[in-house]
Each structure stands twice: as C-alpha cells, then as structure tokens.
Design a protein around this motif. Structure first.
Motif, PDB file in Angstrom:
ATOM      1  N   ARG A 182       0.836  -1.208   0.000  1.00  0.00           N
ATOM      2  CA  ARG A 182       0.000   0.000   0.000  1.00  0.00           C
ATOM      3  C   ARG A 182       0.872   1.260   0.000  1.00  0.00           C
ATOM      4  O   ARG A 182       0.558   2.237  -0.673  1.00  0.00           O
ATOM      5  CB  ARG A 182      -0.922  -0.002   1.209  1.00  0.00           C
ATOM      6  N   LEU A 183       1.942   1.203   0.780  1.00  0.00           N
ATOM      7  CA  LEU A 183       2.840   2.361   0.825  1.00  0.00           C
ATOM      8  C   LEU A 183       3.466   2.623  -0.542  1.00  0.00           C
ATOM      9  O   LEU A 183       3.621   3.772  -0.962  1.00  0.00           O
ATOM     10  CB  LEU A 183       3.929   2.125   1.880  1.00  0.00           C
ATOM     11  N   PHE A 226       0.910   4.273  -2.748  1.00  0.00           N
ATOM     12  CA  PHE A 226       0.360   5.560  -2.318  1.00  0.00           C
ATOM     13  C   PHE A 226       0.800   6.735  -3.189  1.00  0.00           C
ATOM     14  O   PHE A 226      -0.025   7.597  -3.518  1.00  0.00           O
ATOM     15  CB  PHE A 226       0.736   5.835  -0.856  1.00  0.00           C
ATOM     16  N   TYR A 251      -9.332   4.968  -4.412  1.00  0.00           N
ATOM     17  CA  TYR A 251      -9.129   4.666  -2.988  1.00  0.00           C
ATOM     18  C   TYR A 251      -9.314   3.164  -2.732  1.00  0.00           C
ATOM     19  O   TYR A 251      -8.545   2.561  -1.970  1.00  0.00           O
ATOM     20  CB  TYR A 251     -10.091   5.473  -2.133  1.00  0.00           C
ATOM     21  N   LEU A 276      -6.311   1.340  -3.728  1.00  0.00           N
ATOM     22  CA  LEU A 276      -5.233   1.530  -2.764  1.00  0.00           C
ATOM     23  C   LEU A 276      -5.422   0.625  -1.554  1.00  0.00           C
ATOM     24  O   LEU A 276      -4.461   0.035  -1.035  1.00  0.00           O
ATOM     25  CB  LEU A 276      -5.180   2.989  -2.327  1.00  0.00           C
TER      26      LEU A 276
END
Length: 301
Positions: free
Chosen positions: A23-24, A27, A296, A299
């Motif tokens: 996820r990072l 981002f 979103y 993500l």
C-alpha cells in the motif's frame, strides 16, 4: 439465546507487513492521480460557474429586451398540451403491480370518436403526404410542429419551411423505414412510431436559402420516435419527432431531424443544439468523485 448485538465478534486481522508495504508503494501513484482529478474538478467547477453566470446575465438582458418589445413571434406560440386522458388498466399476471399496462382493456374505455385502427391509418397518411405538406387539409388549423429544438411552428410556418427543404430531391432514394405504429393507451388520440431513415445525399438540399450540393454521403439516422396527435375531426393538431433513443447508432452524432442530416453530410450548423452532445463542465467535474472512490478502493485492496 443472546441477541446478535451482544455476540462478540472477533477483531479484524491486522494487515500483514507485506500488504502494508504494497500500500505504501502504491500511495504515491494514488496521491498523484487524486491530485489530477482534484485539479480537473476545480477547473470544471470554475468553468461551469463562469458559464452559469454568463448565461444568467444573458437571460436577464434578453428578458429586458423582450419586455421592451423585442419578441419573436414563434416563441409566443404556446405548445399544445395533452387533450385526451385514460387511466391505465394493468395486467393482473405481472410480477409487480402497476408495471405492465393492459393496452387493449385500457383503450376499450376510450370515448375518442376515431378508432385506434383509423388513427394508425391517418398517421400513415401523414407520412405518405410529407407530414401534411402535400395535403394540408389533413392538418388542423391550429396544427403545431414540435421537435427537440425547433418549434412549436404553426401550420403555415411548418408547411412553408419543410416544403422548401426539397428533401425528396436531395435524397431521392431515401428509405424512411417507419415501423411500430401504435396508439398510446393513456392518450388515445395519439399515435407513436419509430423511424430509422437511411439515405444518400445525391441531390441539392435547400436549407434556409443555402443550397447544399450533393455530397454522395450516406446518412444513417439512429432510431427516432415520432408522434401525431389528432382532434375529434380526425385532423392532426400536433406532430413531435426527432427524438433519438440511441445516440451512438448511425452517423448523425445522435442528432435527429434535419440537424442530424446536416451533421452526417458534413454541413452541421455551428450551434450547440445542432452538434453532437458534449458533457458540460459541471458534469465532467461531477464524474471525478466516483473515480476518486475507485482509486481509494484500489489503494486499500
């Protein structure tokens, strides 16, 4: 037994380190795309607000001019409203109530003096005689022509304008392709029909005094819905049409009537109403919200 609200549910498992890392890593791309959508929304909002203010100012100015006497005679003609009404009778064997109309039973209660089969015959007569231009006596004296942009036009204005187009000379091999003539069960003096015209521009078209020579282009119109409303004497008092029900069909850009024909032969008018539909800035901005939500979810996946 305990109520569902008192049952203790196990806590949701914490994301694994690998998932958090993924996820990072995603981002920055997410933030970049969302910032682009945000910038697009801001631009669309500003453009829409500018257009709305300009249109409002123009409407107010034109209102003042009309009050001073700058009126257009055709705009003063009040359009005909529905004259005949029937309460629908519904089919009893449908899954949901008030869904499917029993057309036969509904029309059986009609007191309109012209029978449905005769109305359909009169509607076909309208088509055969170029919507009454070649036989004006089938039009009532208060006849009105109402299309999506043009109209209402009076009997005199319509027959004069439509006759001058010389469409039969411009498209001598036109296939009008009318079908599905039916009487409206809730408006028993009105006949609806579809048309999917296909024609080749092989003659000269006269549009408002502008002669458009043959281009040889084929015009494939999308399915359009038309209607004729008749008075108790059996004369047509209102014609509607040019309403496309599939804007991606054919090659007229989703336009009906003569606007669609002009666009298909490459002679479209420089007016928004005579060009294919384009989304407004407000709509372009509004569409960004579902896309941001989808970003979103990707993500968080």
């Amino acid at each position: 037994p305990r109520s569902p609200s008192s049952v203790r549910r196990p806590p949701k498992p914490e994301p694994a380190p690998a998932m958090l890392l993924a996820r990072l890593l995603r981002f920055p791309g997410f933030a970049y795309r969302v910032s682009l959508h945000g910038a697009a929304f801001a631009a669309c909002f500003a453009a829409g607000a500018t257009i709305s203010l300009t249109q409002g100012a123009l409407d107010a100015f034109l209102g003042v001019l009309r009050a001073l006497g700058a009126t257009i005679d055709r705009d003063m003609l009040a359009p005909h409203r529905q004259r005949e009404f029937l309460d629908p009778v519904y089919l009893s064997k449908s899954r949901k109530r008030y869904t499917f109309i029993d057309e036969k039973e509904t029309l059986a209660a009609s007191r309109f003096p012209v029978a449905p089969k005769d109305l359909i015959a009169k509607a076909k007569e309208m088509v055969d005689f170029m919507f009454g231009c070649e036989k004006p006596e089938i039009l009532s004296e208060d006849f009105q022509f109402i299309f999506p942009v043009v109209g209402p036009l009076s009997k005199a204005d319509f027959t004069k304008a439509f006759s001058e187009f010389k469409t039969e000379e411009a498209f001598p091999d036109a296939h009008a392709n009318y079908y599905n003539f039916s009487v409206d069960p809730m408006e028993p003096n009105r006949v609806w029909m579809f048309a999917r015209p296909v024609s080749v521009h092989s003659g000269t078209l006269n549009f408002a005094g502008r002669l458009i020579g043959p281009t040889g282009k084929t015009v494939v119109s999308p399915p359009q819905v038309l209607s004729f409303s008749f008075d108790e004497a059996g004369k047509c008092y209102k014609m509607t049409g040019g309403y496309c029900v599939d804007r991606v069909a054919g090659n007229t850009g989703g336009l009906g009537g003569l606007f669609g024909v002009l666009y298909a032969i490459g002679k479209g008018l420089p007016l928004p109403e005579a060009q294919p539909w384009k989304p407004s800035p407000q709509w372009e901005g509004f569409k960004r919200f579902p896309q941001i939500e989808a970003e979103y979810k990707r993500l968080a996946a």
